[in-house]
Write a protein that holds these residues in place. Structure first.
Motif, mmCIF file in Angstrom:
data_model
loop_
_atom_site.group_PDB
_atom_site.id
_atom_site.type_symbol
_atom_site.label_atom_id
_atom_site.label_comp_id
_atom_site.label_asym_id
_atom_site.label_seq_id
_atom_site.Cartn_x
_atom_site.Cartn_y
_atom_site.Cartn_z
ATOM 1 N N MET A 186 -4.226 -5.183 -10.516
ATOM 2 C CA MET A 186 -4.842 -3.863 -10.512
ATOM 3 C C MET A 186 -3.970 -2.853 -11.260
ATOM 4 S SD MET A 186 -6.323 -3.774 -6.615
ATOM 5 C CE MET A 186 -7.653 -2.636 -7.049
ATOM 6 N N LEU A 187 -4.630 -1.867 -11.845
ATOM 7 C CA LEU A 187 -3.956 -0.799 -12.587
ATOM 8 C C LEU A 187 -3.799 0.412 -11.678
ATOM 9 C CD1 LEU A 187 -2.965 0.406 -15.334
ATOM 10 C CD2 LEU A 187 -5.347 1.132 -15.697
ATOM 11 N N SER A 188 -2.581 0.878 -11.515
ATOM 12 C CA SER A 188 -2.342 2.057 -10.687
ATOM 13 C C SER A 188 -2.973 3.284 -11.328
ATOM 14 C CB SER A 188 -0.837 2.286 -10.517
ATOM 15 O OG SER A 188 -0.592 3.545 -9.910
ATOM 16 N N TYR B 212 -12.251 -2.948 -10.845
ATOM 17 C CA TYR B 212 -10.923 -2.408 -10.531
ATOM 18 C C TYR B 212 -9.820 -3.459 -10.633
ATOM 19 C CZ TYR B 212 -12.795 2.063 -8.978
ATOM 20 O OH TYR B 212 -13.399 3.307 -8.935
ATOM 21 N N GLY B 213 -10.096 -4.590 -11.249
ATOM 22 C CA GLY B 213 -9.020 -5.557 -11.344
ATOM 23 C C GLY B 213 -9.388 -6.821 -12.086
ATOM 24 N N GLU C 275 -5.719 5.111 -5.476
ATOM 25 C CA GLU C 275 -4.464 4.592 -6.021
ATOM 26 C C GLU C 275 -4.704 3.529 -7.087
ATOM 27 O OE1 GLU C 275 -1.633 5.840 -5.599
ATOM 28 O OE2 GLU C 275 -2.059 7.190 -3.933
ATOM 29 N N ALA C 276 -5.969 3.159 -7.309
ATOM 30 C CA ALA C 276 -6.308 2.172 -8.334
ATOM 31 C C ALA C 276 -7.233 2.805 -9.353
ATOM 32 C CB ALA C 276 -6.980 0.956 -7.709
ATOM 33 N N ALA C 277 -7.015 2.513 -10.611
ATOM 34 C CA ALA C 277 -7.856 3.028 -11.686
ATOM 35 C C ALA C 277 -8.849 1.961 -12.121
ATOM 36 C CB ALA C 277 -6.992 3.441 -12.873
ATOM 37 N N PRO C 278 -10.034 2.359 -12.545
ATOM 38 C CA PRO C 278 -10.975 1.385 -13.105
ATOM 39 C C PRO C 278 -10.347 0.660 -14.286
ATOM 40 C CG PRO C 278 -12.072 3.478 -12.710
ATOM 41 C CD PRO C 278 -10.601 3.724 -12.523
ATOM 42 N N PHE D 174 0.832 -1.201 0.000
ATOM 43 C CA PHE D 174 0.000 0.000 0.000
ATOM 44 C C PHE D 174 0.868 1.255 0.000
ATOM 45 C CE2 PHE D 174 -2.578 3.184 2.359
ATOM 46 C CZ PHE D 174 -3.602 3.317 1.437
ATOM 47 N N ASN D 175 1.888 1.248 0.829
ATOM 48 C CA ASN D 175 2.786 2.409 0.896
ATOM 49 C C ASN D 175 3.602 2.565 -0.384
ATOM 50 O OD1 ASN D 175 2.023 3.247 3.498
ATOM 51 N ND2 ASN D 175 3.372 1.727 4.434
ATOM 52 N N LEU D 176 4.053 1.454 -0.958
ATOM 53 C CA LEU D 176 4.815 1.512 -2.203
ATOM 54 C C LEU D 176 3.944 1.996 -3.364
ATOM 55 C CD1 LEU D 176 6.868 -1.792 -1.901
ATOM 56 C CD2 LEU D 176 7.810 0.522 -1.938
ATOM 57 N N ALA D 177 2.689 1.552 -3.377
ATOM 58 C CA ALA D 177 1.795 1.944 -4.466
ATOM 59 C C ALA D 177 1.585 3.452 -4.494
ATOM 60 C CB ALA D 177 0.454 1.225 -4.319
ATOM 61 N N LYS D 178 1.589 4.061 -3.330
ATOM 62 C CA LYS D 178 1.350 5.508 -3.248
ATOM 63 C C LYS D 178 2.496 6.324 -3.837
ATOM 64 C CE LYS D 178 0.331 5.578 1.191
ATOM 65 N NZ LYS D 178 -0.106 6.088 2.514
ATOM 66 N N THR D 179 3.659 5.704 -4.058
ATOM 67 C CA THR D 179 4.782 6.440 -4.653
ATOM 68 C C THR D 179 4.548 6.735 -6.130
ATOM 69 O OG1 THR D 179 6.026 4.458 -5.331
ATOM 70 C CG2 THR D 179 6.356 5.254 -3.063
ATOM 71 N N GLY D 180 3.648 6.002 -6.758
ATOM 72 C CA GLY D 180 3.380 6.205 -8.171
ATOM 73 C C GLY D 180 4.426 5.616 -9.089
ATOM 74 N N GLU D 181 5.290 4.764 -8.558
ATOM 75 C CA GLU D 181 6.380 4.197 -9.350
ATOM 76 C C GLU D 181 5.983 2.925 -10.098
ATOM 77 O OE1 GLU D 181 9.742 3.650 -6.843
ATOM 78 O OE2 GLU D 181 9.800 5.750 -6.174
ATOM 79 N N TYR D 182 4.754 2.459 -9.888
ATOM 80 C CA TYR D 182 4.362 1.165 -10.452
ATOM 81 C C TYR D 182 3.103 1.304 -11.294
ATOM 82 C CZ TYR D 182 7.618 0.091 -6.783
ATOM 83 O OH TYR D 182 8.733 0.094 -5.994
ATOM 84 N N ASP D 183 3.068 0.547 -12.375
ATOM 85 C CA ASP D 183 1.927 0.579 -13.284
ATOM 86 C C ASP D 183 0.867 -0.447 -12.908
ATOM 87 O OD1 ASP D 183 3.174 2.512 -15.105
ATOM 88 O OD2 ASP D 183 4.531 0.865 -15.636
ATOM 89 N N VAL D 184 1.317 -1.620 -12.462
ATOM 90 C CA VAL D 184 0.423 -2.730 -12.143
ATOM 91 C C VAL D 184 0.742 -3.235 -10.743
ATOM 92 C CG1 VAL D 184 -0.421 -5.003 -12.856
ATOM 93 C CG2 VAL D 184 0.404 -3.395 -14.575
ATOM 94 N N ILE D 185 -0.301 -3.637 -10.013
ATOM 95 C CA ILE D 185 -0.129 -4.113 -8.635
ATOM 96 C C ILE D 185 -0.869 -5.437 -8.471
ATOM 97 C CG2 ILE D 185 -0.512 -3.595 -6.190
ATOM 98 C CD1 ILE D 185 -0.821 -0.585 -7.260
ATOM 99 N N ALA D 186 -0.188 -6.440 -7.924
ATOM 100 C CA ALA D 186 -0.838 -7.697 -7.557
ATOM 101 C C ALA D 186 -1.341 -7.545 -6.129
ATOM 102 C CB ALA D 186 0.144 -8.854 -7.662
#
Length: 395
Positions: A297-299, A154-155, A122-125, A96-108
């Motif tokens: 999920m898509l950031s 969202y995923g 932090e997640a896009a439709p 969750f904290n890493l996702a908020k940095t905006g450094e990632y395109d996709v999140i498992a």
């Protein structure tokens, strides 16, 4: 989380779940709500950007660097021209904290993380029409409460698995059919009962009470008011008197069952398979069980949206999904993926596509103050309260 040499997907699974015990779910209630991003899903794909950055559990994005024979990233790169970089995380809170940095395109994301990402914008439709392999995914994994909000997706579902009751048939007789073996009947095996070492295990106790103590009116094991949480804590304190050890280390649990130090407790199918012993058995008890279900999920900050969609489509394609989920040790997401597994019995072992089996599972959710069972006349306990309760239980 460091990654050492790993002989198989079973070890990946164990290392992952050992790390989850440290902080399975981010201790917060305020970040998770029913609100989500106001952005709209992408309507049309463009040209691939040439790279994609993925935030992932161990064992989901393998490029041969851990094991030269385990590589489903290279074929993706060759097929799409999208070079993959990935960051492995050890807990959902870390992710969750890493996702908020905006450094990632996709999140498992597991179910304890997915809606936190949505609530925090932090997640896009996701436009599932742009994911060609989405149609083949088992219907019961789609449009669920951990990957969709208010009808917005969202995923993309990846894989899933159940928490099972494992026992030594030479000692635990007659063979149990209920979680009572580790709760009300645990004194029969005093000192040799094992339980998963995490606050989320409170949900296992709540599920048992939901079935056996209807006067508590528990409707969802992740939606507990103060009285319901207190009842679960009391049950777990009573269980504590019979626990030989709380486990989180994959290899340690195997060793304990091999030596007989543990004879009954919570486990996973992949661990049962690793034991490969005639006197070790695992069942889904009559009360059902808790479980996990992971989503791609898509950031909302993704810079490489087209390559992100390309990855989500690729990793849920039959061959790639079969390879990844079999390596990790979980059920694939489609019948077509089941046809691609190396072990022809993999999907039967992990109950892939078994909707009746899945309906008996309560997939991980983050406990929040707003009751997940729909109650509005009471405030439910959040994960920080569960964490404090777990510390009290263990003493």
């Amino acid at each position: 989380m460091s990654k050492h040499s790993r002989p198989s997907g079973r070890r990946v699974f164990g290392v992952l779940l050992a790390s989850v015990s440290l902080a399975l779910i981010g201790a917060c209630g305020g970040d998770d709500s029913d609100s989500g991003s106001d952005s709209e899903a992408l309507q049309e794909l463009g040209e691939n950007e040439g790279q994609v950055s993925i935030l992932t559990w161990p064992g989901y994005v393998e490029d041969g660097s851990n094991d030269p024979e385990v590589d489903w990233v290279t074929p993706f790169e060759q097929e799409t021209g999208c070079e993959v970089t990935s960051k492995v995380y050890g807990t959902s809170d870390e992710a969750f904290n890493l996702a908020k940095t905006g450094e990632y395109d996709v999140i498992a994301a597991s179910g304890d993380l997915s809606l936190r990402l949505v609530a925090a914008d932090e997640a896009a439709p996701v436009n599932t029409d742009l994911v060609s392999n989405y149609d083949g995914i088992f219907d019961f994994l789609k449009d669920t409460e951990w990957n969709s909000v208010d009808g917005v997706n969202y995923g993309i579902p990846h894989g899933y698995g159940a928490n099972l009751l494992m026992f030594n048939t030479d000692v635990v007789q007659p063979e149990p059919t209920s979680w009572s073996a580790v709760f009300d009947d645990a004194s029969k095996y005093k000192g040799k009962v094992t339980a998963y070492d995490s606050p989320i295990y409170i949900a296992d106790a709540a599920l048992y009470l939901m079935k056996h103590n209807p006067e508590l009116e528990i409707e969802n094991p992740y939606a507990l008011d103060e009285d319901q949480l207190a009842a679960a804590v009391d049950l777990l304190k009573a269980q504590r008197e019979n626990i030989g050890e709380y486990w989180s280390d994959y290899l340690k649990q195997i060793s304990a069952f091999e030596t007989g130090d543990s004879v009954v407790g919570t486990s996973w199918q992949v661990i049962v398979n690793s034991l490969d012993s005639a006197n070790i058995k695992a069942i889904l008890p009559e009360e059902g069980s808790t479980a996990w279900n992971d989503t791609w999920m898509l950031s909302s900050q993704a810079e490489n949206v087209n390559c992100a969609y390309a990855w989500m489509d690729y990793i849920v394609s039959p061959k790639a999904n079969a390879t990844a989920t079999e390596y990790f040790g979980e059920a694939p997401n489609s019948e077509a993926a089941c046809a691609e597994t190396v072990n022809p019995d993999h999907c039967e072992i992990f109950h892939a596509g078994d909707e009746a089996f899945s309906e008996q599972l309560w997939y991980w959710r983050t406990p929040i103050a707003e009751c997940l069972d729909g109650r509005t006349d009471v405030e439910c306990t959040d994960y920080s309260q569960w964490t404090a309760a777990w510390t009290e239980i263990k003493g």
